[in-house]
Design a protein around this motif. Structure first.
Motif, PDB file in Angstrom:
ATOM      1  N   ALA A   1      52.561  14.041  14.207  1.00 49.95           N
ATOM      2  CA  ALA A   1      51.518  15.060  14.004  1.00 49.95           C
ATOM      3  C   ALA A   1      51.179  15.278  12.542  1.00 49.95           C
ATOM      4  N   GLY A   2      51.990  14.764  11.631  1.00 52.17           N
ATOM      5  CA  GLY A   2      51.770  14.941  10.200  1.00 52.17           C
ATOM      6  C   GLY A   2      52.707  14.040   9.439  1.00 52.17           C
ATOM      7  N   VAL A   3      53.017  14.420   8.224  1.00 49.13           N
ATOM      8  CA  VAL A   3      53.940  13.665   7.377  1.00 49.13           C
ATOM      9  C   VAL A   3      55.256  14.425   7.286  1.00 49.13           C
ATOM     10  N   GLN A   4      56.328  13.787   7.711  1.00 47.91           N
ATOM     11  CA  GLN A   4      57.637  14.432   7.685  1.00 47.91           C
ATOM     12  C   GLN A   4      58.082  14.667   6.247  1.00 47.91           C
TER      13      GLN A   4
ATOM     14  N   ARG B   1      35.743  11.672   7.653  1.00 47.22           N
ATOM     15  CA  ARG B   1      36.982  10.936   7.407  1.00 47.22           C
ATOM     16  C   ARG B   1      38.125  11.915   7.147  1.00 47.22           C
ATOM     17  N   LEU B   2      39.250  11.716   7.817  1.00 51.08           N
ATOM     18  CA  LEU B   2      40.404  12.587   7.628  1.00 51.08           C
ATOM     19  C   LEU B   2      41.155  12.216   6.360  1.00 51.08           C
ATOM     20  N   GLU B   3      41.235  13.146   5.432  1.00 51.52           N
ATOM     21  CA  GLU B   3      41.951  12.944   4.168  1.00 51.52           C
ATOM     22  C   GLU B   3      43.122  13.914   4.032  1.00 51.52           C
ATOM     23  N   ALA B   4      43.405  14.690   5.059  1.00 49.38           N
ATOM     24  CA  ALA B   4      44.402  15.749   4.975  1.00 49.38           C
ATOM     25  C   ALA B   4      45.801  15.246   5.283  1.00 49.38           C
ATOM     26  N   VAL B   5      46.767  15.894   4.641  1.00 48.37           N
ATOM     27  CA  VAL B   5      48.198  15.657   4.898  1.00 48.37           C
ATOM     28  C   VAL B   5      48.819  16.999   5.271  1.00 48.37           C
ATOM     29  N   TYR B   6      49.553  17.010   6.380  1.00 47.20           N
ATOM     30  CA  TYR B   6      50.306  18.202   6.753  1.00 47.20           C
ATOM     31  C   TYR B   6      51.792  17.861   6.740  1.00 47.20           C
TER      32      TYR B   6
ATOM     33  N   TYR C   1      47.292  11.578  14.659  1.00 43.05           N
ATOM     34  CA  TYR C   1      47.251  11.594  13.189  1.00 43.05           C
ATOM     35  C   TYR C   1      47.892  10.346  12.576  1.00 43.05           C
ATOM     36  N   ALA C   2      47.340   9.901  11.464  1.00 44.39           N
ATOM     37  CA  ALA C   2      48.002   8.933  10.580  1.00 44.39           C
ATOM     38  C   ALA C   2      47.660   9.308   9.152  1.00 44.39           C
ATOM     39  N   ALA C   3      48.590   9.107   8.258  1.00 44.93           N
ATOM     40  CA  ALA C   3      48.420   9.537   6.866  1.00 44.93           C
ATOM     41  C   ALA C   3      47.289   8.772   6.195  1.00 44.93           C
ATOM     42  N   PRO C   4      46.499   9.441   5.363  1.00 40.24           N
ATOM     43  CA  PRO C   4      45.397   8.772   4.654  1.00 40.24           C
ATOM     44  C   PRO C   4      45.910   7.845   3.562  1.00 40.24           C
ATOM     45  N   ASP C   5      45.068   6.926   3.168  1.00 38.05           N
ATOM     46  CA  ASP C   5      45.448   5.925   2.164  1.00 38.05           C
ATOM     47  C   ASP C   5      45.842   6.557   0.836  1.00 38.05           C
ATOM     48  N   TRP C   6      45.128   7.631   0.447  1.00 40.47           N
ATOM     49  CA  TRP C   6      45.427   8.198  -0.871  1.00 40.47           C
ATOM     50  C   TRP C   6      46.882   8.629  -0.955  1.00 40.47           C
TER      51      TRP C   6
ATOM     52  N   SER D   1      47.648  24.921  16.761  1.00 41.08           N
ATOM     53  CA  SER D   1      46.198  25.151  16.686  1.00 41.08           C
ATOM     54  C   SER D   1      45.730  25.226  15.238  1.00 41.08           C
ATOM     55  N   LEU D   2      46.545  25.835  14.379  1.00 42.03           N
ATOM     56  CA  LEU D   2      46.166  25.886  12.966  1.00 42.03           C
ATOM     57  C   LEU D   2      46.135  24.488  12.356  1.00 42.03           C
ATOM     58  N   VAL D   3      47.118  23.652  12.673  1.00 47.51           N
ATOM     59  CA  VAL D   3      47.141  22.286  12.128  1.00 47.51           C
ATOM     60  C   VAL D   3      45.915  21.507  12.604  1.00 47.51           C
ATOM     61  N   ALA D   4      45.581  21.621  13.887  1.00 45.27           N
ATOM     62  CA  ALA D   4      44.397  20.941  14.405  1.00 45.27           C
ATOM     63  C   ALA D   4      43.138  21.429  13.703  1.00 45.27           C
ATOM     64  N   ASP D   5      43.038  22.725  13.501  1.00 47.03           N
ATOM     65  CA  ASP D   5      41.890  23.307  12.824  1.00 47.03           C
ATOM     66  C   ASP D   5      41.801  22.806  11.380  1.00 47.03           C
ATOM     67  N   TYR D   6      42.959  22.703  10.732  1.00 46.61           N
ATOM     68  CA  TYR D   6      43.018  22.190   9.361  1.00 46.61           C
ATOM     69  C   TYR D   6      42.481  20.759   9.301  1.00 46.61           C
ATOM     70  N   TYR D   7      42.921  19.919  10.214  1.00 40.32           N
ATOM     71  CA  TYR D   7      42.441  18.539  10.242  1.00 40.32           C
ATOM     72  C   TYR D   7      40.935  18.484  10.495  1.00 40.32           C
TER      73      TYR D   7
END
Length: 511
Positions: A312-315, A293-298, A50-55, A277-283
């Motif tokens: 794995a997400g944004v701290q 394109r991945l636009e999600a932030v966890y 994962y890497a955070a989206p630009d938005w 598994s839920l986080v992966a499913d969310y992405y």
């Protein structure tokens, strides 16, 4: 049974997704680290792609509605838990105003939350004017009450209380204003957090009388298990497979119904493989919904509960900040007052919030700010004042905030910023300066209102941080030229008598 259940959860959807990487500019500013790939979907074992989206990296400021039935008593956060704990202010308040929790429990507070003055469109307009680029709605707090049209839980805001889809109404309002939309789930901890509702009074004349959480009629609100009430309050997250399955069903329903750009968990990733598994499913669902394109932030926290996986997400850091620049985007969540409305709680000043935002952005972070609401959904005067003053400041200084990246150092000044959860600094001075950069421009923003002149010690002629000569210095919000000169050990800028904004000002420095 548990192993069979968890192994089933690993079968996440196999849609196309994104492989992402984090990188830095050679000049130590932070580059676009969103490099899409369309080969392999996320799994619970590959979340570190994962890497955070630009938005999100550009947005810098989000506003949060941390609001629900626990606002009704007007006595602040964690009411639903502490009303069952004798000796606490919440317990005393509840007995005095509502009755003994053996008869009148949290189930009886929920119908009192009517949200009769809740106007999401009007509120969202204020939030956008104050500078928010994304909005987060609480979806469920530890009180186990869903604020959406929940398919798996009858205790929800459509069935009772305000009898409206709070999450859905917030999303519609956010979309009208062009804001990204997120949801926060605090459900994972609820299965332990709500354990006191199964307790009993320890004082005469009701010594030994059980609270209403013991009543099987309300088992689905107070988390009664199949065999006996769930009373384990030793940990933040339960190891009860039945409770984990309940969490998975409800949060998955939340994601499926509202397709949020951001999902916030109040703690680490819950329940091991179940949560991953839920986080992966969310992405994967987000990638499918965004054309590959991945636009999600966890958001999740390194706070000693659940599992924290940095990449794995944004701290998220609760009511605190980073000590220095993080190579990865991160977020502070805080409130301008108590989390839920409290008659006896103070409020942050506009200066405190603006200084916190400026400090966080200089360290590659975002600020998610809860704006306190009355139980009826309207805003207290303190929240209105903050939004108005933030709007005026951001209109002038937003250029130094939005779509910026950190410089080689985050700042300078005499005040050592607190770092970590639950540490918020509010004693900054005009000599405390924070740096951000965009393209070939450097911004230097003060953390209090300067007067007379500014000395920027990091920008002297002999500074090892500079590899180019300063060409010009401007003051955002001021149209005239400034008098400035670069000395050996500092940049000196002479200021106008009247500054464009209170609370702090931004220099725009070109090379």
């Amino acid at each position: 049974m548990k192993n069979k259940f968890i192994s089933t959860l690993t079968l996440v959807s196999t849609v196309l997704c994104t492989s992402l990487c984090a990188s830095l500019y050679a000049s130590a500013t932070f580059a676009n680290n969103h490099a899409p790939s369309t080969t392999v979907p996320f799994t619970s074992e590959t979340l570190e792609k994962y890497a955070a989206p630009d938005w999100f990296k550009d947005a810098k400021l989000g506003i949060w509605s941390h609001w629900g039935p626990q606002a009704v008593p007007r006595i602040g956060d964690w009411y639903a838990r502490f009303m069952y704990v004798p000796g606490t202010p919440q317990y005393e308040h509840h007995v005095k105003h509502y009755g003994h929790p053996s008869k009148v429990g949290y189930k009886d507070i929920i119908p009192l939350w009517k949200a009769e003055k809740f106007e999401p469109d009007a509120l969202m307009k204020l939030y956008k004017e104050a500078g928010a680029k994304y909005f987060v709605s609480m979806a469920v707090h530890h009180d186990n009450f869903d604020l959406w049209n929940s398919k798996h839980h009858k205790w929800n805001a459509v069935n009772m209380g305000p009898k409206r889809d709070i999450v859905g109404d917030w999303k519609k309002a956010a979309q009208k204003q062009g804001l990204r939309f997120g949801v926060s789930e605090h459900l994972g901890a609820s299965y332990s957090w709500f354990a006191p509702s199964h307790g009993y009074d320890q004082f005469w004349p009701l010594n030994g009388v059980g609270y209403d959480g013991e009543n099987p009629e309300y088992a689905d609100l107070y988390h009664t298990g199949k065999d006996k009430p769930y009373r384990d309050a030793r940990t933040w997250y339960t190891d009860n497979p039945e409770s984990q399955k309940n969490w998975l069903l409800r949060v998955t329903d939340l994601i499926d119904q509202y397709n949020p750009d951001l999902l916030y968990t109040d703690g680490g990733i819950p329940f091991g493989e179940v949560g991953r598994s839920l986080v992966a499913d969310y992405y994967n669902k987000n990638i499918k919904n965004n054309g590959g394109r991945l636009e999600a932030v966890y958001n999740h926290k390194n706070i000693g509960s659940g599992e924290f996986i940095l990449k794995a997400g944004v701290q998220d850091i609760e009511r605190g900040v980073m000590e220095g620049i993080s190579p990865y985007p991160w977020q502070t969540d805080t409130s301008n007052g108590d989390w839920f409305y409290n008659d006896n709680y103070g409020y942050k000043s506009s200066g405190q919030v603006i200084h916190m935002l400026t400090d966080i952005v200089s360290k590659n972070g975002n600020l998610l700010l809860n704006i306190v609401q009355y139980p009826d959904g309207s805003l207290p005067p303190e929240s209105k004042r903050l939004l108005k003053e933030m709007a005026a400041w951001i209109k002038v200084n937003g250029e130094a905030i939005y779509a910026t990246r950190p410089w080689k150092i985050f700042g300078e000044g005499p005040t050592a910023a607190a770092a970590g959860h639950f540490k918020e600094e509010d004693n900054y001075t005009a000599q405390d300066i924070r740096f951000t950069t965009k393209n070939d421009v450097l911004y230097a923003t003060t953390l209090a209102e300067p007067a007379g002149q500014i000395k920027v010690l990091s920008l002297g002629k002999n500074s090892k941080l500079l590899d180019k000569k300063i060409k010009d210095v401007r003051l955002l919000g001021y149209s005239k030229k400034l008098e400035w000169r670069q000395e050996a050990d500092h940049l000196l800028v002479v200021l106008p008598e009247k500054m464009p904004t209170p609370f702090g000002s931004s220099l725009k420095i070109s090379f």
